[in-house]
Design an enzyme around this catalytic site. Structure first.
Site, short mmCIF file in Angstrom:
data_model
loop_
_atom_site.label_atom_id
_atom_site.label_comp_id
_atom_site.label_asym_id
_atom_site.label_seq_id
_atom_site.Cartn_x
_atom_site.Cartn_y
_atom_site.Cartn_z
N ASP A 139 38.71 41.43 37.05
CA ASP A 139 39.85 42.01 36.33
C ASP A 139 41.15 41.34 36.80
O ASP A 139 41.95 40.85 36.01
CB ASP A 139 39.92 43.52 36.56
N GLU A 173 33.14 36.83 34.85
CA GLU A 173 33.83 36.26 33.69
C GLU A 173 34.65 35.01 34.03
O GLU A 173 34.42 33.93 33.52
CB GLU A 173 34.75 37.34 33.09
O1 TRH Z 1 34.18 39.20 40.68
P1 TRH Z 1 33.47 39.13 39.39
O2 TRH Z 1 32.06 39.50 39.43
O3 TRH Z 1 34.24 39.99 38.33
C1 TRH Z 1 33.61 40.86 37.41
C2 TRH Z 1 33.65 40.35 36.03
O4 TRH Z 1 34.93 39.99 35.64
C3 TRH Z 1 33.12 41.40 35.08
O5 TRH Z 1 33.16 40.95 33.76
C4 TRH Z 1 33.95 42.62 35.22
O6 TRH Z 1 33.50 43.60 34.38
C5 TRH Z 1 33.88 43.05 36.64
O7 TRH Z 1 34.35 42.02 37.50
C6 TRH Z 1 34.70 44.29 36.88
O8 TRH Z 1 33.53 37.62 38.83
P2 TRH Z 1 34.72 36.76 38.17
O9 TRH Z 1 35.07 37.30 36.83
O10 TRH Z 1 34.30 35.37 38.23
O11 TRH Z 1 35.95 36.97 39.12
C7 TRH Z 1 36.02 36.43 40.40
C8 TRH Z 1 37.43 35.90 40.65
O12 TRH Z 1 37.59 35.60 42.02
C9 TRH Z 1 37.71 34.63 39.89
O13 TRH Z 1 39.05 34.64 39.43
C10 TRH Z 1 37.56 33.53 40.95
C11 TRH Z 1 38.06 34.25 42.16
N1 TRH Z 1 37.59 33.72 43.46
C12 TRH Z 1 38.51 33.07 44.25
O14 TRH Z 1 39.69 32.92 43.87
N2 TRH Z 1 38.12 32.63 45.48
C13 TRH Z 1 36.86 32.77 45.93
O15 TRH Z 1 36.54 32.35 47.07
C14 TRH Z 1 35.90 33.39 45.07
C15 TRH Z 1 34.47 33.53 45.51
C16 TRH Z 1 36.31 33.87 43.84
#
Ligand code: TRH
Length: 376
Positions: free
Chosen positions: A15, A282
Site C-alpha cells: 500500500d 503488487e
Molecule cells: O509487501 P507486499 O506483499 O504488498 C502487498 C501487496 O501490495 C498486496 O497487493 C496488498 O494487498 C498488500 O500488500 C496489502 O508487496 P509489494 O506490493 O511488492 O510491496 C513491497 C514494497 O516494498 C515495494 O514498493 C518494494 C518495497 N521494498 C523496498 O523498497 N525494499 C526492500 O528491501 C524490499 C524487500 C521491498
C-alpha cells in the site's frame, strides 16, 4: 498541481510502496504532494529522508516536494492551501475529519478531482470499471462524484507507474559493481562460504511463505554452480531460515545473502542485477516487469481464493509458457506437484516481450494527468 494522497497500511508494504512510487513520480514531474498515511514507518528504509521531508531523488540537489502527514491531522490555515486532486489509495476512504473540514471550507462547486486508485489486476473487470464514476452516497460531501482509476496491463486501463527517467537509470546501471557489493553483505555465519564468482547466477527472493520454499532452495536447477540467493529482509528472510532449519543435514545448503531492507531505489537495482526475480504483491511485480528478467510472482493470497483467477489472468496476459505457468501454480500453492524444471531462457524472452508491450503504452501518471485535466 498540489495532490493529497491518502494511504492506509493494511499489511505488508505494497500500500505504502505504491503510494510512495506515485508521490516520487509526481514530485519528479514538478508537482507538490501531501501524503496522508496512518503508518509511515516503512518509509524510513523505503525512502530515506522522506519522514523528515528531506527525501532527495538520486542526483538531485533539492528535496522533493512531498510532505508526510499523520492520517488524523487537520489542514491548517493559512499555510495549507486546498489541493487540486484527492487520491484515496485502494479504497481507503478519506478521513472523516478531513471531509468535514473540506465541506466547511471549500467551494462545493470546485472541489478537487477525487479518485479512488485501485489494486492492480489483469482481470477483465478492470477495463470495464476504469474511469467509472462513483457517486458519493453519504457524509458531508454527499452528491459529489469520485472516479475509479484502475492500473492495468493494456491500453483500456490506467497503465503502470513508470517514471520518466527509468530507462536512463537502467542504461547507466553497473550490474557487476552492484553484485559485488550485495554479495559482500553475507551474514557472518556465511562468510566461510566462498563468494561465488560475479559471473555466476543470482536469484532475488521476495515472497511470503510458499509451502515449497524448502524444495526450491534445494533444487539443483535453482542452485547451479556459482549461484547465490539474495534474500530480502522480513518475511522472506524468516521463511528461508525456517526452511533451512528443516533441511536434510546431508544435502548441500544453498549459498545465500541476507539483504538489509533496501530503499525502493536500491530494490530496483536488486531486480536489475539478478538473473531470476521472485517477487510478490503488487509494486515489486511491476518493478520486476520493468527489470525484464525471468520472474516468478507470489500473489497476495485472498481468503476466498480470488487470487487464483487473478493469477491466471496475469499469466494469460504475460503469455507465459507452460513451464512458467506450472511453476507459478506450484509456487502459489494452487497445484500440488513438485516444482517443474526452470526454463530461464524461455521465461526471459516472455518477460522481455511483455515489457516491450508495456513500454508501448502510456504510463500511469501521464494518463492520470490527462484524466485529471479532463475532470477539472
Ligand atoms: O509487501 P507486499 O506483499 O504488498 C502487498 C501487496 O501490495 C498486496 O497487493 C496488498 O494487498 C498488500 O500488500 C496489502 O508487496 P509489494 O506490493 O511488492 O510491496 C513491497 C514494497 O516494498 C515495494 O514498493 C518494494 C518495497 N521494498 C523496498 O523498497 N525494499 C526492500 O528491501 C524490499 C524487500 C521491498
Amino acid at each position: 498541481m498540489l495532490w493529497d494522497i491518502f494511504c492506509k497500511v493494511i499489511d505488508n508494504h505494497g500500500d505504502l510502496g505504491v503510494c510512495w512510487r506515485l508521490c516520487a513520480d509526481l514530485a519528479q514531474r514538478g508537482h507538490h504532494v501531501r501524503l496522508w498515511v496512518d503508518d509511515p514507518q516503512a518509509l524510513a528504509w523505503m525512502a530515506p529522508g522522506a519522514l523528515e521531508g528531506a527525501y532527495k531523488p538520486e542526483g538531485q540537489a533539492a528535496a522533493a516536494n512531498i510532505q508526510i502527514r499523520a492520517w488524523d491531522s487537520a489542514l491548517q490555515a493559512p499555510q495549507d492551501i486546498p489541493s487540486d486532486v484527492w487520491i484515496e489509495a485502494f479504497g481507503c476512504e478519506l478521513p472523516a475529519h478531513f471531509l468535514t473540514q473540506a465541506s466547511n471550507t471549500l467551494n462545493r462547486a470546485k472541489l478537487p478531482v477525487w479518485l479512488n486508485l485501485e489494486y492492480l489486476s489483469a482481470e477483465f473487470y478492470v477495463q470495464r470499471s476504469h474511469r467509472l464514476p462513483s457517486p458519493v452516497q453519504h457524509g458531508p460531501l454527499r452528491g459529489h462524484t469520485k472516479w475509479f482509476y484502475y492500473p492495468g496491463f493494456n491500453n483500456r486501463t490506467g497503465g503502470l507507474l513508470r517514471e520518466p527517467n527509468l530507462a536512463a537509470r537502467q542504461a547507466a546501471f553497473d550490474a557487476p559493481a552492484w553484485r559485488a557489493r550485495a554479495d559482500a553483505l553475507a551474514l557472518p555465519s556465511q562468510r566461510e562460504a566462498p563468494t561465488p564468482p560475479a559471473s555466476g547466477c543470482r536469484t532475488s527472493l521476495f515472497c511470503y511463505e510458499p509451502a515449497v520454499l524448502g524444495q526450491a532452495l534445494a533444487l539443483s536447477d535453482l542452485n547451479p554452480e556459482g549461484h547465490r540467493w539474495w534474500v530480502t529482509h522480513g518475511r522472506a528472510h524468516q521463511a528461508v531460515v525456517l526452511a533451512l532449519n528443516q533441511f536434510d543435514l546431508a544435502s548441500p545448503k544453498p549459498s545465500w545473502t541476507a539483504l538489509p531492507a533496501l530503499s525502493q531505489f536500491e530494490f530496483d537495482h536488486l531486480l536489475w542485477a539478478s538473473d531470476l526475480n521472485f517477487v510478490r504483491g503488487e509494486d515489486s511485480l511491476v518493478r520486476a516487469l520493468w527489470a525484464g528478467k525471468p520472474l516468478v510472482w507470489h500473489i497476495y493470497p485472498q481468503e476466498d481464493n480470488a487470487h487464483h483467477a487473478k493469477l491466471e489472468a496475469f499469466l494469460d496476459w504475460l503469455q507465459a509458457p507452460a513451464s512458467l505457468r506450472d511453476f507459478h501454480r506450484v509456487w502459489n500453492g494452487i497445484q500440488s506437484t513438485p516444482l517443474p524444471a526452470l526454463d530461464l531462457p524461455a521465461w526471459g524472452i516472455c518477460v522481455q516481450k511483455a515489457r516491450e508491450r508495456l513500454l508501448a503504452q502510456t504510463d500511469l501518471l501521464t494518463q492520470l494527468l490527462q484524466f485529471v485535466a479532463e475532470k477539472s
